[in-house]
Design a protein around this motif. Structure first.
Motif, PDB file in Angstrom:
ATOM      1  N   UNK A   1       0.837  -1.191   0.000  1.00  0.00           N
ATOM      2  CA  UNK A   1       0.000   0.000   0.000  1.00  0.00           C
ATOM      3  C   UNK A   1       0.877   1.249   0.000  1.00  0.00           C
ATOM      4  N   UNK A   2       0.420   2.283  -0.692  1.00  0.00           N
ATOM      5  CA  UNK A   2       1.135   3.563  -0.718  1.00  0.00           C
ATOM      6  C   UNK A   2       0.721   4.377   0.497  1.00  0.00           C
ATOM      7  N   UNK A   3       1.612   4.549   1.441  1.00  0.00           N
ATOM      8  CA  UNK A   3       1.309   5.279   2.675  1.00  0.00           C
ATOM      9  C   UNK A   3       2.081   6.597   2.765  1.00  0.00           C
ATOM     10  N   UNK A   4       3.225   6.691   2.111  1.00  0.00           N
ATOM     11  CA  UNK A   4       4.035   7.896   2.154  1.00  0.00           C
ATOM     12  C   UNK A   4       4.414   8.309   0.734  1.00  0.00           C
ATOM     13  N   UNK A   5       4.757   9.578   0.532  1.00  0.00           N
ATOM     14  CA  UNK A   5       5.219  10.006  -0.790  1.00  0.00           C
ATOM     15  C   UNK A   5       6.394   9.150  -1.260  1.00  0.00           C
ATOM     16  N   UNK A   6       6.331   8.732  -2.506  1.00  0.00           N
ATOM     17  CA  UNK A   6       7.386   7.906  -3.086  1.00  0.00           C
ATOM     18  C   UNK A   6       7.109   6.422  -3.041  1.00  0.00           C
TER      19      UNK A   6
ATOM     20  N   UNK B   1      12.344  12.139 -13.659  1.00  0.00           N
ATOM     21  CA  UNK B   1      11.430  12.126 -12.513  1.00  0.00           C
ATOM     22  C   UNK B   1      12.178  11.879 -11.207  1.00  0.00           C
ATOM     23  N   UNK B   2      13.242  11.070 -11.247  1.00  0.00           N
ATOM     24  CA  UNK B   2      14.021  10.858 -10.024  1.00  0.00           C
ATOM     25  C   UNK B   2      14.734  12.140  -9.596  1.00  0.00           C
ATOM     26  N   UNK B   3      15.111  12.949 -10.568  1.00  0.00           N
ATOM     27  CA  UNK B   3      15.799  14.200 -10.240  1.00  0.00           C
ATOM     28  C   UNK B   3      14.833  15.260  -9.727  1.00  0.00           C
ATOM     29  N   UNK B   4      13.585  15.247 -10.189  1.00  0.00           N
ATOM     30  CA  UNK B   4      12.636  16.307  -9.838  1.00  0.00           C
ATOM     31  C   UNK B   4      11.735  15.946  -8.661  1.00  0.00           C
TER      32      UNK B   4
ATOM     33  N   UNK C   1      11.489  13.596  -3.048  1.00  0.00           N
ATOM     34  CA  UNK C   1      11.571  12.503  -2.078  1.00  0.00           C
ATOM     35  C   UNK C   1      12.025  11.258  -2.829  1.00  0.00           C
ATOM     36  N   UNK C   2      12.554  10.273  -2.119  1.00  0.00           N
ATOM     37  CA  UNK C   2      12.997   9.040  -2.788  1.00  0.00           C
ATOM     38  C   UNK C   2      11.802   8.283  -3.374  1.00  0.00           C
TER      39      UNK C   2
ATOM     40  N   UNK D   1       0.377   9.635  -3.422  1.00  0.00           N
ATOM     41  CA  UNK D   1       0.101  10.178  -2.091  1.00  0.00           C
ATOM     42  C   UNK D   1       0.125  11.698  -2.107  1.00  0.00           C
ATOM     43  N   UNK D   2       1.188  12.298  -2.640  1.00  0.00           N
ATOM     44  CA  UNK D   2       1.342  13.759  -2.604  1.00  0.00           C
ATOM     45  C   UNK D   2       0.795  14.450  -3.845  1.00  0.00           C
ATOM     46  N   UNK D   3       0.448  13.681  -4.894  1.00  0.00           N
ATOM     47  CA  UNK D   3      -0.019  14.237  -6.171  1.00  0.00           C
ATOM     48  C   UNK D   3       1.054  15.094  -6.847  1.00  0.00           C
TER      49      UNK D   3
END
Length: 317
Positions: free
Chosen positions: A147-152, A203-206, A209-210, A179-181
């Protein structure tokens, strides 16, 4: 113990006895017909409540097979000779051999032969002429417990065709954190595994969060080099089942937002570098200025800032 329907019928009888044996009142109260009520009233026995259960509707006299042993053997022989043929084709062959038999009778004979264990379906071999799906070495279906609970935790990625002029097709890549949109956008001339890998680096650079997992559909651009790139970066890659775009609903909704609020109201340049520059400016507006209803009208940047602050406080405590 009585079944649910038997307990309901028992309530009919109790209500009938408690209200002066008034059948009309009972039927109105429970919404049943008088015919139904009286049928169960005749069967009701207070000393044997099992009589309120449904009886078997199996007829007392069953139709016995009318086919001969020779006909059954003929059907068995043909089915063993042509194991994938059904009753329709077998009936035609029997007619050609002089048997007067209906298609339905052939079906009943096949059923009886299977029930007796005389006719057995052939086992499937390992050889198949069906088109095989490309075996993905790294991507898997998203586990139900993940489940997605935190950003990333899950970033959904998808592509969109942009047609500014007839005959001109550009490939728009969108990545959305569920999570964060938070969105990352980029345009390429083609949607290939190489351009998808380039977008992965973007996308990893921008993303502030990890990124721990990425979810994509079964498009060819998210195979080969893209899959290898995710594995080298230690990012889990989830691939959707076929014909299931609803499982990538967050990024699908993002595609609509960027179409309506950017492409349809902006005079976009046709050169990819210039368009990416305009798209980056819109991305910053989207992530830092535009309130998001799903985030209680916070911007993705405000949401991530609050989350980072709460996480830092929790670590301190």
């Amino acid at each position: 113990e009585l079944s649910r329907m038997a307990r309901q019928r028992l309530k009919w009888m109790d209500y009938y006895q408690a209200h002066g044996r008034n059948a009309a009142l009972t039927c109105r109260y429970f919404g049943i017909s008088r015919q139904t009520f009286y049928r169960w009233k005749r069967r009701y026995d207070p000393y044997n409540l099992n009589r309120l259960e449904e009886r078997s509707h199996r007829p007392k006299r069953l139709r016995q097979p009318t086919w001969s042993v020779e006909l059954a053997l003929a059907v068995l022989h043909l089915r063993e000779q042509y194991p994938r043929w059904g009753k329709d084709k077998l009936a035609l062959l029997l007619w050609e051999k002089g048997w007067e038999v209906s298609t339905s009778m052939v079906g009943r004979i096949l059923t009886r032969l299977k029930e007796r264990g005389v006719l057995r379906e052939p086992l499937r071999s390992g050889i198949s002429t069906r088109k095989r799906l490309w075996q993905r070495p790294y991507a898997v279906r998203k586990p139900r417990e993940y489940q997605a609970r935190e950003p990333g935790d899950i970033v959904q990625v998808d592509t969109l065709d942009v047609r500014p002029l007839p005959g001109v097709v550009l490939k728009h890549f969108t990545a959305r954190d569920v999570v964060s949109r938070w969105d990352v956008l980029e345009v390429h001339t083609r949607a290939t595994a190489k351009t998808a890998s380039h977008f992965l680096d973007t996308l990893l650079a921008r993303m502030p969060f990890p990124v721990r997992a990425i979810q994509v559909d079964g498009g060819s651009e998210f195979q080969a080099a893209f899959e290898t790139h995710c594995q080298e970066r230690g990012i889990r890659l989830f691939v959707l089942p076929p014909r299931s775009p609803k499982l990538n609903g967050c990024v699908e909704r993002a595609q609509r937002t960027h179409t309506e609020e950017f492409y349809e109201v902006t005079d976009i340049p046709l050169q990819v570098p210039a368009l990416n520059k305009e798209l980056l400016a819109w991305e910053q507006v989207y992530n830092t200025i535009r309130p998001h209803q799903a985030l209680a009208y916070l911007t993705p940047h405000q949401f991530v800032t609050q989350w980072q602050h709460q996480r830092k406080e929790a670590m301190c405590h």
